[in-house]
Structures are given as structure tokens and as C-alpha cells.
Enzyme design. Structure first.
Site, PDB file in Angstrom:
ATOM      1  N   THR A 347      41.714  29.786  40.407  1.00  0.00           N
ATOM      2  CA  THR A 347      42.263  29.581  41.746  1.00  0.00           C
ATOM      3  C   THR A 347      43.125  28.330  41.900  1.00  0.00           C
ATOM      4  O   THR A 347      44.223  28.416  42.459  1.00  0.00           O
ATOM      5  CB  THR A 347      41.117  29.593  42.782  1.00  0.00           C
ATOM      6  OG1 THR A 347      40.754  30.952  43.037  1.00  0.00           O
ATOM      7  CG2 THR A 347      41.528  28.950  44.093  1.00  0.00           C
ATOM      8  N   SER A 362      40.315  23.204  37.520  1.00  0.00           N
ATOM      9  CA  SER A 362      39.320  23.821  38.378  1.00  0.00           C
ATOM     10  C   SER A 362      38.196  22.874  38.770  1.00  0.00           C
ATOM     11  O   SER A 362      37.816  22.801  39.934  1.00  0.00           O
ATOM     12  CB  SER A 362      38.712  25.043  37.681  1.00  0.00           C
ATOM     13  OG  SER A 362      39.695  25.999  37.403  1.00  0.00           O
ATOM     14  N   ASN A 575      29.129  21.487  35.564  1.00  0.00           N
ATOM     15  CA  ASN A 575      30.039  21.380  36.704  1.00  0.00           C
ATOM     16  C   ASN A 575      29.464  22.091  37.916  1.00  0.00           C
ATOM     17  O   ASN A 575      28.271  22.379  37.985  1.00  0.00           O
ATOM     18  CB  ASN A 575      31.400  21.980  36.324  1.00  0.00           C
ATOM     19  CG  ASN A 575      31.292  23.471  36.069  1.00  0.00           C
ATOM     20  OD1 ASN A 575      30.351  23.936  35.432  1.00  0.00           O
ATOM     21  ND2 ASN A 575      32.240  24.244  36.570  1.00  0.00           N
ATOM     22  N   CYS A 577      29.710  25.132  38.794  1.00  0.00           N
ATOM     23  CA  CYS A 577      29.245  26.503  38.565  1.00  0.00           C
ATOM     24  C   CYS A 577      28.510  26.664  37.239  1.00  0.00           C
ATOM     25  O   CYS A 577      28.331  27.784  36.766  1.00  0.00           O
ATOM     26  CB  CYS A 577      30.420  27.475  38.653  1.00  0.00           C
ATOM     27  SG  CYS A 577      31.286  27.410  40.224  1.00  0.00           S
ATOM     28  N   GLU A 579      29.158  26.282  34.063  1.00  0.00           N
ATOM     29  CA  GLU A 579      29.693  26.821  32.808  1.00  0.00           C
ATOM     30  C   GLU A 579      30.420  25.782  31.966  1.00  0.00           C
ATOM     31  O   GLU A 579      30.679  26.026  30.791  1.00  0.00           O
ATOM     32  CB  GLU A 579      30.627  28.011  33.095  1.00  0.00           C
ATOM     33  CG  GLU A 579      32.055  27.658  33.491  1.00  0.00           C
ATOM     34  CD  GLU A 579      32.208  27.316  34.959  1.00  0.00           C
ATOM     35  OE1 GLU A 579      33.343  27.253  35.450  1.00  0.00           O
ATOM     36  OE2 GLU A 579      31.172  27.095  35.618  1.00  0.00           O
ATOM     37  N   THR A 762      34.367  33.660  38.634  1.00  0.00           N
ATOM     38  CA  THR A 762      35.542  34.490  38.984  1.00  0.00           C
ATOM     39  C   THR A 762      35.385  35.228  40.300  1.00  0.00           C
ATOM     40  O   THR A 762      35.941  36.311  40.478  1.00  0.00           O
ATOM     41  CB  THR A 762      35.898  35.514  37.878  1.00  0.00           C
ATOM     42  OG1 THR A 762      34.982  36.620  37.885  1.00  0.00           O
ATOM     43  CG2 THR A 762      35.911  34.880  36.500  1.00  0.00           C
TER      44      THR A 762
END
Length: 954
Positions: A347, A362, A575, A577, A579, A762
Site C-alpha cells: 500500500t 511499509s 513489525n 504485522c 512478518e 495483504t
């Protein structure tokens, strides 16, 4: 300027033609073109007729007219231009010569006359809903501009709908939509009001047939086209205009400060010719709506980008650092990949690529030092990073605990919690530059004395000054703690100022130092410490995770032991999220640059197409590497880390769609094997691509001494983890590809990127391209999805296709799906084979997700955002699930999901018809430490950050 001069300046004696709007062809009149341009200048400069123009302006006018004639002469097909084409050339000529205000006046002039023609019924499209004596609703008026009204025409509305190609799909009833729009219409509606009403009407019928999804997408695209191009897809020469207007878009975007001046460095003519307007039809409705609401650039609310302009803008932005002679070719290559939906950048890249502030990364990971100045510097850094759309992961383990001595003042510390409250409020205040809510996750290791209070941060009870309702939390758990839990042993909590090296150690070294501090504490040589039961602390952690969704469970030792960069620092956290696993320090803020492969698009003829996958990944890795050099870095520490190590995170999405195409149930050995083999292929081609980039561009700066340099690939590091743990890591280690090729390439060329692979959620980019999120199983087969674009009914298209093939898709089946909340499990008409194939997340045992994740993890140098689902959670089942994840060597997990709060609307369902209570309504009472007796509480989205807060690493 005299007409004689104008005639003498004519560059050609060839008689060229102009095609009028009514179809007539007449001789091109140079004088009329000159007069129109002069009028625009005189109007802008407030000059009376006959008053002379400046010499430079006269020269520019003549040059623009020459451009028109050159353009016409170059049209080998006919030598005939339409009026619109001539106006396009004039408009570009004015902007090229920096007469921007005159160009704006010229554009307004064109728009005004287009509206007048609409009143006279000349143009087609929604503005043509004007006076019609056959209208069945003469009492309604359409306001085509402020104060200008014409009668509403039902016949023309129907004609417009029927001219849209998607209206011919089998299940579309345009008369129903027209009737509904009329029922909801009011006097004085604008064409924009009608367009929105058409979209809403079509979208409300998506659950009835996927044909309406495509029809709603076409209606939404018509809105986009009218704003950007001034016409719709039904207009003649639509595709030509689509390409012709691209240069206008670039010039307007630069003039308005939306686009980078550097985009002029491309061959814009070739770029425009490469556009594929037909690829707009690849979007499903929710994808079009999502990019319209949040991604397409706009000026004063008017979108200036079409979907293909959007993809091309991203592609051009990512090609800016390519060699000048290859820049246009690379941009077209990147565009072909993006617009085909085979790969999508994350994004922030989609938001900002090609703009004046290309913050394309990101997520950012920081370590907060035990120093007041650095604490508030870190909070300020959070604000700057969040402003430019970055998601944040903060490591707070270094900060001393509550009650610790502050030497400078001889006072005592309040610990970590008050600072986290400030971080929470700062994230809310700096809402990603006004585009979406800020997002941050705080990490803490479980030996920290404030850890127990850290577990309570997301509770809705207690002192609200010590709660962080808007911030995420995660536990950074060492292997020793998990071993103590298994042994039902004790666990000692320390303050970092008295045990500072625990923060920077892991594996056997951590165990040695931790046990030494326990001895010192027992001897009374450490002031701040407390002993607890490891099992009780673990139980409290899991209880809070179940109750509030936090903290997430992540594992420190496998994240560090398997890190390629163990020679250059320590991974202190993940982070936002979970990953990304990169080193952080006082002078390095780790940066993750993300993009995801659409795995479903690479299933061809019932198999994974390796050639196509290799081509996709080779280009995608180049795009991700380019981000690092193009990126706008909000802080010096972020720039230091990214340029030194050059990490990227290639992930995947559409995993469940790929399984559907292969007719494989997610809860099966075949699915686990596919997870292994597909991730092996992605890893193989990604590492090979990074090595090839190193051969072309050079190795990353800190390469020497890395695991890559030592000949260790991700699969080799499983053995290192097992050695450090002194217990088996039970993971299948088989391979199917010739990895010696990759090993030889790395040994020869090195690597361009310190890290290459990470699977992000995602949540949003998968919505844009219309595939399932990340590695997620199907959440529900029919559900209402909520995000910043609104609430949308989502139905599983592969299910509809399969049920249609079996003659099972009908209104009764839709009714049953609604009643059973998007599940086939209790619908008796469905064969068991289809129930297994379309089992939803809450219907499968979590072990299948963990086993598949462990197979992927062996190939990944970072981590994966792994959500875990339990329909009937209990203390025992939750404990077993996380222990299995640890035993299988997973580095991180993400959300624990029970059941979703977002239920499909059932107001139209006859509950008496079904006879069986849906599973989501059934009261649950399970054995174990956690009792469940409640309505669903978790969000439907696999990543609740998108539901509806943000898409920080999506």
C-alpha cells in the site's frame, strides 16, 4: 497577430481535415484554431480584442498551431483529426510551454461547452438524461450544473445502462436497477447522484449473482472515467482517448503538486501507447471502489487517475533509478506485471510511487533506549514515520521497570507503561497524513518486570491512564521461557537496568546469562526482581490474547538464530504485522519494503507454472530493490539501515484461491505439501533474482560475514535452531529443486538484499486484485466486509462456480448460506466432498495452518503473518496450538481468531425453514482455564488493522 502572418506560417500545403462532432469532415481552418487560443490568452490576461499580445505569446501560439498540423500530418491513417484531438494537442502545447493558467481556462472552456452540448442532447452518457417527452417521470429534473435543470429521462437512463457491455451478462436485469434508482430519486439530482445510485443498486445484488459484481464495477469505472477523461466506456474512441489523455494527466499532476517532475524523463508517448485500457475489466467491484476511495490521485476531490494510469504511475515511480536509456522499457515491464495482477506492491508504494514524497516502505522497526531523551525522540520518530504511511514496531525491552532507580534525580521510575500510553495517543493524533489511522505495535520480553502489566494494556477495565486501546502489543518470547512452561518451572522477572545484556542475547548465551542473573538475585545482589510460575504467566498471556486479541505471540530465538544478518546485530522485535524480522539499534531503524505475488494467477492448467512464476519474481525483486534507492526516508536511522542492508520482503497472496483451482482442501496433507513446494519455488527464484541483481548492481554493504556469505540458506538454519534448543525441531526438510544453482550463484555474485522474503497480511492489496488474503483460509463463504470504503457483501466466487456446475446454486442455497453465516457445514444438500473443499477457517483444526506455515518457514528468511483460528477455544486447545507453533520452529504468530462479529444480514431469511440452529449462535462451554459463552467478537478481516483502521503493511 494578423491572419496573414498566420497563413504565411503554415507549415504545409496539404489540405487537412477536421471531423466535427456530428460526423461531417471539413477543411482544417488554421485561423479558427488561432482565434480560440488567442481568446484564452486574452481572457486570462484581461486584454481587449485588438490589443496586441506579447511577442513570446504570439510565437507560442504559432508553435502550438504547428503542433496541431504536425500531429494531423503524422496521422497516416486518415490525416483527419476530431475536434477533441485538436483541443487535446492545444491543451498539451499550452502546458508544455508553462501557460498553466491559460491551459486551465481552456480546460474549463471545453468542460463548459461539453455541458451545453449535453443540454442540447449532443453528447452521450449520463449527462444526456435530458428532456424526453416519453419519460415516465416528467416531474423530476436533473441538475446538470448549478442552476441549470433539464427533465429526467427514464428511457435514456435505461439506454445508457444497456450500452454498458456488462449489461448483457445473463443475470443482469437493467429494468430492476432503473426502477430502484427512480424510486430513490429526487428533484434536482445531479448526474453524479444518479451514477452513485446505479452503483449502490448493482452492488446490493452481488449476493444474487456475480454478474452484478462485474456490472457494479463497470458502473464505478464509469464514474472514474467521467472524472478523469470526461467520457465513459461507451463513447466512441474511448481507448484512443484513454491513451491520448495520459500526457495531460502527467502534466496536470505535476502542475498540481501531486506527481514528481521526474516523470517527464520518460518517453510519455511510448508509455501511453503501452497502456491497456481493457485491463480495467480485471477489477471486481470492491477493487475498483477501494482504489477510487483511497489510491487514485485526486485534485479537489476529482480523480485524475484511471486504474491503468494508477498502475503506470506506480511503475514509472519504481523505474526512476533505472539507467536513462532503459527507464521507459523498465516502466513498461513493471506496468505489465502490476496491471496483470500477478504481483502487487504494498500500500505505501501504491500510495506514493511517482509522487513528490515517495515514501514507499511499509513498516519500520525501532529499539527504544533506556534514556528519557531517546524515549521522546523515538515517539517523535514514530510520528514522522507514521505521517508518511509507515506502520510501526517498537521494541521497549531496554527501558527500566517500575520502581527502578533514576540516578540523576535519585527518584524511582514509573516504568514502561506511561510511555506506551503516550505512544498510543501519538499514533491516533498522527493519522498517516490524514489518509488512515496510525498503527503501532509495542514489543516486550517476558522477563521484564513490567510484563504482567503490559499484558493488561488492551483491557477495557482498570485505570484508563494505563491502557492503550488503539495500540497493538506483542510478547517477544525466548525459548527458555517456553521450556520453563513445559517443565512447570519458575520464572524470574528483572529490570533491564540490572540485566541489560539479556536484551541483546539469545539461544544458549541467553540461557547462560539468565540463569546467572537468577543466581545473583537469589544471593541478594539484584535489587529489582520477582519470581512467578512460568505456567501461570503463560496462562495469563494466553487469557489476555483470547480476551483482547493481544499480545501477539512471537518467538525471539528462532527469529535471531535463523536470521541471515546475525553478524550485524540483533533482531529485537517484529513489525506491526509480525512478518518482518530485521536488526534494530540506536542508530538503525529497520525498514521493510514489501510486495506480494498472486499465487492463484500462477496456477495454469492445473499446476504451478514455474516459468511464469520465475518471470514474475525476477521483475518483482527488481521493483522491490528499486524502492530502497528511490524511497523518501523520514528519519536518518531509517536511511542508514535500509541503504546498508537493503532488505525486501516478497510475499504471496491468493493461496486459498490457488488451492481451489487445484481442487485441494486446506485441511489436508496435499495442502501442506503444496504450501511447501510453492514456497520453495518462490524462495528459489527470489534468492536467485537477488543474486543476479548483485551481479549487475553490487552486493549489499554488510554482506561480508552474513549467513549468505557463509554459504547458509534459510533451509540450512533449521539445524542451527535445533542445536541451540537441544530439542528436535520437527519440520520436514525435503527439497525438490536444484538448489546448487542458487548456492553457486550466491557464492559467485553474493546477494543484493540482506533479506528477501516475508509474508504480509495483504488485507487491502488482495482486495484490490480480487483474491484471498495472504496465506489465509477462507474466512466465510458469504459475509459482510467492513473497511474505510463501507460495508460490502462478499461471496466466494469459486464456490458459486462449483455449486452452479452441480446444479446447487439457487435462491434457496443463498438463503441457507446466510442463515448458516457463510458456512456449508450444516447444509444438508451439499456433498461432503464439497464441504471439505470449501471448509472455512473456523471449521478446520489449527494444526493444518501451523503445519503449512512450518513448511513455508523453512524457506523464508524473515517471517509470516500467521492468523490462528479456533471455533471452540479452551485453555487447553489454545495452549496446545501455540506450543505446536513453537515446536515447529515458527518465528511469529499474529491474531488469534474465534468467531466474527460481522454477520451477514439475515432480515430476509425465514429462520423457521431451516430447522437447525446455526453454529455461531450455539452457546459454548469448554473445559480448561478459559470459559467461552459469548457471541462472536473478532473481526471478519484476517487483518483487523484493515477493519477498518489502516493497511500499514498490506
Amino acid at each position: 497577430m494578423s491572419k496573414t502572418t498566420s497563413a504565411q506560417a503554415s507549415p504545409t500545403t496539404t489540405v487537412l481535415k477536421v471531423r466535427k462532432r456530428d460526423g461531417r469532415e471539413v477543411d482544417m481552418d488554421r485561423g479558427r484554431i488561432e482565434s480560440a487560443i488567442e481568446k484564452a490568452f486574452r481572457a486570462e490576461l484581461n486584454l481587449a480584442e485588438g490589443q496586441p499580445l506579447a511577442s513570446q505569446i504570439e510565437q507560442d501560439v504559432l508553435a502550438i498551431i504547428d503542433q496541431v498540423y504536425d500531429f494531423a500530418s503524422g496521422d497516416a491513417a486518415s490525416g483527419c483529426l476530431s475536434v477533441e484531438q485538436i483541443q487535446d494537442v492545444v491543451e498539451i502545447g499550452l502546458m508544455q510551454r508553462e501557460h498553466f493558467r491559460v491551459a486551465r481556462r481552456y480546460i474549463l472552456y471545453r468542460t463548459e461547452h461539453a455541458r451545453l452540448r449535453a443540454v442540447r442532447h449532443v453528447d452521450s452518457g449520463l449527462d444526456e438524461l435530458s428532456i424526453d417527452n416519453s419519460s415516465s417521470v416528467p416531474q423530476l429534473r436533473l441538475q446538470i450544473e448549478p442552476g441549470v435543470y433539464v427533465a429526467f429521462s427514464e428511457a435514456k437512463l435505461k439506454a445508457f445502462l444497456e450500452s454498458i457491455p456488462e449489461s448483457t451478462l445473463p443475470n443482469i436485469e437493467t429494468s430492476e436497477i432503473v426502477a430502484e434508482v427512480i424510486r430513490g430519486s429526487f428533484d434536482g439530482m445531479t448526474p453524479e447522484d444518479i451514477a452513485r445510485a446505479l452503483v449502490l443498486s448493482a452492488r446490493s445484488r452481488i449476493e444474487r449473482s456475480m454478474d452484478y459484481d462485474r456490472f457494479a464495477a463497470a458502473m464505478q469505472l464509469a464514474i472514474v472515467y467521467r472524472q478523469t477523461l470526461g467520457l465513459t466506456q461507451i463513447d466512441e474512441d474511448f481507448a484512443d482517448t484513454y491513451r491520448d489523455r495520459f500526457e495531460h494527466y502527467v502534466i496536470e499532476g505535476i502542475r498540481c503538486g501531486r506527481l514528481s517532475e521526474q516523470l517527464r524523463s520518460f518517453d510519455l508517448s511510448r508509455i501511453a501507447d503501452a497502456l491497456l485500457p481493457e485491463r480495467d475489466k480485471l477489477f471486481r467491484y470492491l477493487g475498483v471502489q477501494t482504489i477510487y476511495d483511497r489510491y487514485l490521485l485526486h485534485v479537489d476531490g476529482r480523480r485524475i487517475e484511471t486504474p491503468q494510469y494508477f498502475w503506470m504511475r506506480v511503475a514509472m515511480g519504481l523505474a526512476l533509478r533505472e539507467d536513462e536509456d532503459q527507464r521507459t522499457d523498465r516502466a513498461i515491464e513493471f506496468y505489465q506485471l502490476l496491471s496483470s495482477f500477478r504481483f502487487t506492491s504494498a500500500t505505501p508504494t501504491l500510495f506514493n510511487s511517482g509522487t513528490q514524497h515517495p515514501q514507499l516502505s511499509s513498516c519500520y522497526l525501532t529499539t527504544v533506549q533506556d534514556d528519557l531523551a531517546h524515549i521522546f525522540k523515538s515517539i517523535g520518530d514514530n510520528a514522522m514515520l507514521s505521517k508518511w504511511a509507515g506502520g510501526l514496531g517498537n521494541d521497549w525491552t531496554s527501558v527500566r521497570a517500575t520502581g527502578s532507580l533514576i540516578k540523576g534525580t535519585n527518584g524511582t521510575s514509573q516504568g514502561v507503561i506511561p510511555f506506551l500510553k503516550i505512544v498510543n495517543d501519538a499514533a491516533v493524533a498522527v493519522n498517516q497524513g490524514g489518509k488512515r489511522k496510525g498503527a503501532v505495535c509495542a514489543y516486550l520480553e517476558p522477563w521484564h518486570l513490567d510484563f504482567e502489566e503490559f499484558l493488561d494494556l488492551r483491557k477495557n477495565t482498570g485505570d484508563d491512564r494505563r491502557r492503550t486501546h488503539d495500540m497493538h502489543t506483542a510478547a517477544w518470547i525466548p525459548d527458555l521461557f517456553m521450556q520453563r512452561v513445559r517443565e512447570n518451572g519458575t520464572w524470574t522477572l528483572f529490570s533491564p537496568d540490572e540485566a541489560s545484556d539479556l536484551h541483546d542475547t539469545y539461544g544458549r548465551r541467553f540461557r547462560e546469562r539468565y540463569e546467572r542473573y537468577e543466581q545473583l538475585a537469589a544471593a541478594g545482589k539484584i535489587k529489582q526482581h520477582r519470581q512467578v510460575s512460568a505456567t501461570e504467566l503463560w496462562r495469563k498471556l494466553l487469557t489476555r490474547t483470547f480476551e483482547t486479541g493481544h499480545p501477539w505471540v512471537t518467538f525471539k530465538d528462532p527469529s535471531n538464530i535463523r536470521s541471515p544478518q546475525d553478524h550485524a546485530g540483533v533482531v529485537h522485535s517484529s513489525n506491526l504485522c509480525t512478518e518482518i524480522l530485521l536488526n534494530t539499534s540506536e542508530d538503525e531503524t529497520a525498514v521493510c519494503n514489501l510486495g506480494s505475488v498472486n499465487l492463484a494467477a500462477h496456477i495454469v492448467d492445473g499446476r504451478l507454472d514455474h516459468d511464469l512464476l520465475k518471470a514474475t519474481i525476477t521483475t518483482a525483486m527488481r521493483m522491490l530493490d528499486n524502492v530502497i534507492d528511490i524511497n523518501f526516508y523520514p528519519t536518518v536511522e531509517a536511511r542508514n539501515a535500509n541503504l546498508r542492508h537493503r532488505p525486501v520482503g516478497l510475499g504471496l497472496m491468493g493461496y486459498q484461491d490457488a488451492l481451489h483451482r487445484l481442487q485441494i482442501a486446506v485441511a489436508s496433507d496435499e495442502a501442506v505439501e503444496f504450501a511447501d513446494r510453492s514456497m520453495e519455488a518462490i524462495s528459489y527464484y527470489a534468492l536467485l533474482a537477488s543474486s543476479q541483481l548483485a551481479a549487475e548492481r553490487g552486493r549489499y554493504e554488510s554482506y561480508n560475514g552474513s549467513k549468505w556469505d557463509r554459504g547458509l540458506l534459510p533451509i540450512d538454519t533449521i539445524e542451527l535452531l535445533q542445536q541451540e534448543r537441544d530439542t528436535p525441531v520437527d519440520v520436514d526438510r525435503s527439497t525438490t529443486m536444484d538448489w546448487q544453482v542458487v548456492r553457486d550463484a550466491i557464492a559467485t555474485h553474493g546477494m543484493r538484499n540482506s533479506n528477501c522474503l516475508a509474508i504480509a497480511p495483504t488485507a487491502t492489496i488482495s482486495t484490490i486484485i480480487g483474491v484471498t488474503q495472504s496465506i489465509e483460509p477462507t474466512y466465510k463463504l458469504l459475509y459482510a466486509k467492513s473497511n474505510l470504503s463501507g460495508e460490502f457483501t462478499q461471496i466466494n466466487e469459486p464456490l458459486v462456480d462449483v455449486l452452479s456446475e452441480h446444479g446447487l446454486w439457487d435462491a434457496q442455497m443463498l438463503d441457507s448460506l446466510k442463515y448458516h453465516d457463510g458456512s456449508l457445514a450444516d447444509i444438508q444438500r451439499i456433498p461432503e466432498s464439497l464441504k471439505r473443499l470449501f471448509a472455512t477457517a473456523m471449521e478446520i483444526e489449527p494444526k493444518w495452518l501451523i503445519e503449512a506455515a512450518s513448511r513455508r518457514q523453512k524457506w523464508i528468511d524473515q517471517g509470516q503473518s500467521l492468523n490462528l483460528y479456533l471455533a471452540k477455544p479452551s485453555g487447553k486447545s489454545i495452549d496446545a496450538m501455540y506450543h505446536l507453533a513453537w515446536q515447529r520452529g515458527l518465528k511469529t504468530t499474529y491474531y488469534l481468531r474465534s468467531l466474527a462479529a460481522t454477520q451477514v444480514e439475515k432480515s430476509t431469511v425465514d429462520v423457521n425453514r431451516h430447522g437447525i440452529q446455526p453454529r455461531w449462535m450455539k452457546s459454548q462451554s469448554q473445559s480448561g482455564q478459559i470459559r467461552v459463552d459469548r457471541m462472536p467478537t473478532a473481526a471478519a478481516s484476517a487483518c483487523s488493522i484493515d477493519d477498518p483502521d489502516c493497511e500499514a503493511c498490506q
